[in-house]
Design a protein around this motif. Structure first.
Motif, PDB file in Angstrom:
ATOM      1  N   ALA A   1       0.813  -1.217   0.000  1.00 15.92           N
ATOM      2  CA  ALA A   1       0.000   0.000   0.000  1.00 15.92           C
ATOM      3  C   ALA A   1       0.845   1.265   0.000  1.00 15.92           C
ATOM      4  O   ALA A   1       0.388   2.310  -0.456  1.00 15.92           O
ATOM      5  CB  ALA A   1      -0.943  -0.001   1.202  1.00 15.92           C
ATOM      6  N   ASP A   2       2.079   1.194   0.500  1.00 15.96           N
ATOM      7  CA  ASP A   2       2.958   2.353   0.516  1.00 15.96           C
ATOM      8  C   ASP A   2       3.755   2.494  -0.786  1.00 15.96           C
ATOM      9  O   ASP A   2       4.237   3.576  -1.094  1.00 15.96           O
ATOM     10  CB  ASP A   2       3.937   2.267   1.691  1.00 15.96           C
ATOM     11  N   VAL A   3       3.893   1.406  -1.517  1.00 22.11           N
ATOM     12  CA  VAL A   3       4.690   1.394  -2.740  1.00 22.11           C
ATOM     13  C   VAL A   3       3.830   1.671  -3.970  1.00 22.11           C
ATOM     14  O   VAL A   3       4.240   2.386  -4.877  1.00 22.11           O
ATOM     15  CB  VAL A   3       5.419   0.035  -2.886  1.00 22.11           C
ATOM     16  N   CYS A   4       2.635   1.116  -4.002  1.00 18.85           N
ATOM     17  CA  CYS A   4       1.750   1.238  -5.162  1.00 18.85           C
ATOM     18  C   CYS A   4       0.883   2.487  -5.044  1.00 18.85           C
ATOM     19  O   CYS A   4       0.285   2.737  -3.998  1.00 18.85           O
ATOM     20  CB  CYS A   4       0.871   0.002  -5.286  1.00 18.85           C
ATOM     21  N   ALA A   5       0.803   3.245  -6.133  1.00 18.52           N
ATOM     22  CA  ALA A   5       0.060   4.508  -6.120  1.00 18.52           C
ATOM     23  C   ALA A   5      -1.442   4.314  -6.211  1.00 18.52           C
ATOM     24  O   ALA A   5      -2.196   5.177  -5.778  1.00 18.52           O
ATOM     25  CB  ALA A   5       0.527   5.394  -7.267  1.00 18.52           C
ATOM     26  N   ASP A   6      -1.889   3.204  -6.785  1.00 14.90           N
ATOM     27  CA  ASP A   6      -3.324   2.981  -6.958  1.00 14.90           C
ATOM     28  C   ASP A   6      -3.606   1.490  -7.146  1.00 14.90           C
ATOM     29  O   ASP A   6      -2.686   0.670  -7.152  1.00 14.90           O
ATOM     30  CB  ASP A   6      -3.879   3.809  -8.133  1.00 14.90           C
ATOM     31  N   ASP A   7      -4.887   1.167  -7.294  1.00 16.62           N
ATOM     32  CA  ASP A   7      -5.293  -0.235  -7.415  1.00 16.62           C
ATOM     33  C   ASP A   7      -4.731  -0.909  -8.659  1.00 16.62           C
ATOM     34  O   ASP A   7      -4.486  -2.111  -8.648  1.00 16.62           O
ATOM     35  CB  ASP A   7      -6.820  -0.343  -7.435  1.00 16.62           C
ATOM     36  N   SER A   8      -4.511  -0.158  -9.727  1.00 22.15           N
ATOM     37  CA  SER A   8      -3.973  -0.782 -10.930  1.00 22.15           C
ATOM     38  C   SER A   8      -2.537  -1.260 -10.692  1.00 22.15           C
ATOM     39  O   SER A   8      -2.150  -2.321 -11.176  1.00 22.15           O
ATOM     40  CB  SER A   8      -4.063   0.157 -12.137  1.00 22.15           C
ATOM     41  N   GLU A   9      -1.758  -0.516  -9.927  1.00 24.28           N
ATOM     42  CA  GLU A   9      -0.398  -0.954  -9.603  1.00 24.28           C
ATOM     43  C   GLU A   9      -0.408  -2.135  -8.639  1.00 24.28           C
ATOM     44  O   GLU A   9       0.428  -3.034  -8.739  1.00 24.28           O
ATOM     45  CB  GLU A   9       0.431   0.205  -9.045  1.00 24.28           C
ATOM     46  N   VAL A  10      -1.352  -2.161  -7.716  1.00 29.09           N
ATOM     47  CA  VAL A  10      -1.469  -3.305  -6.798  1.00 29.09           C
ATOM     48  C   VAL A  10      -1.813  -4.559  -7.597  1.00 29.09           C
ATOM     49  O   VAL A  10      -1.203  -5.620  -7.397  1.00 29.09           O
ATOM     50  CB  VAL A  10      -2.542  -3.043  -5.711  1.00 29.09           C
ATOM     51  N   LEU A  11      -2.764  -4.445  -8.515  1.00 35.20           N
ATOM     52  CA  LEU A  11      -3.130  -5.582  -9.355  1.00 35.20           C
ATOM     53  C   LEU A  11      -1.947  -6.010 -10.214  1.00 35.20           C
ATOM     54  O   LEU A  11      -1.677  -7.211 -10.349  1.00 35.20           O
ATOM     55  CB  LEU A  11      -4.341  -5.248 -10.231  1.00 35.20           C
ATOM     56  N   ALA A  12      -1.227  -5.047 -10.777  1.00 33.74           N
ATOM     57  CA  ALA A  12      -0.056  -5.367 -11.597  1.00 33.74           C
ATOM     58  C   ALA A  12       0.971  -6.160 -10.794  1.00 33.74           C
ATOM     59  O   ALA A  12       1.501  -7.172 -11.274  1.00 33.74           O
ATOM     60  CB  ALA A  12       0.573  -4.094 -12.147  1.00 33.74           C
ATOM     61  N   LEU A  13       1.243  -5.733  -9.569  1.00 37.65           N
ATOM     62  CA  LEU A  13       2.212  -6.430  -8.732  1.00 37.65           C
ATOM     63  C   LEU A  13       1.736  -7.846  -8.404  1.00 37.65           C
ATOM     64  O   LEU A  13       2.516  -8.797  -8.480  1.00 37.65           O
ATOM     65  CB  LEU A  13       2.484  -5.642  -7.449  1.00 37.65           C
TER      66      LEU A  13
END
Length: 159
Positions: free
Chosen positions: A13-25
């Motif tokens: 949550a501190d590294v990813c700017a939004d839900d799309s980056e969380v999903l990508a990871l």
């Protein structure tokens, strides 16, 4: 590829700017685990996660985009790639650097993305830059479909 890096564990949550980056990871982690274990269940899990978030058409396309990034990493990385399980709420240094490269590309900072990619790969990163650029476009398009106003605490719940 190596599954763990115990020296650097920031929160997703501190590294990813939004839900799309969380999903990508999360999808990248599933794909990396599939390469590491040769288990198709990892690839199915990547598709399941993407299809839940994006639907049966865009989900598989998203997995293909993220697989392109992982293939580039496997081709160009001059050292062991470190990642955590898809459902882990922490990140490795490698994952954090990759998310930063994706963020640079998403915001149009291509020279910063190229420089950071070359540093991450330990040399040439032409394929990684190309696949990240493609992924950045897709992530920007999908951002509005993935609850763009979610709080940081909610972002970690995608995976």
């Amino acid at each position: 590829m190596c599954r763990h890096d115990q020296h650097h564990l920031n929160r997703v949550a501190d590294v990813c700017a939004d839900d799309s980056e969380v999903l990508a990871l999360a999808v990248l982690r599933f794909v990396a685990a599939g390469y590491m274990t040769s288990d198709v269940a990892c690839w199915d899990a990547a598709h399941d996660a993407a299809e839940r978030a994006l639907g049966p058409i865009e989900g598989p396309q998203f997995v293909a985009t993220m697989t392109g990034i992982m293939r580039s990493i496997r081709r160009e990385c001059m050292r062991e790639w470190r990642f955590l399980p898809a459902t882990c709420c922490r990140t490795t240094a490698d994952e954090e650097r990759l998310i930063k490269i994706i963020a640079y590309a998403r915001h149009g900072f291509s020279s910063d993305a190229h420089e950071a990619a070359a540093a991450l790969m330990g040399g040439v990163a032409t394929c990684l830059c190309d696949t990240v650029s493609s992924a950045a476009e897709r992530l920007n398009q999908l951002q509005t479909r993935l609850a763009p106003s979610a709080s940081q605490a909610n972002r970690a719940s995608i995976h």
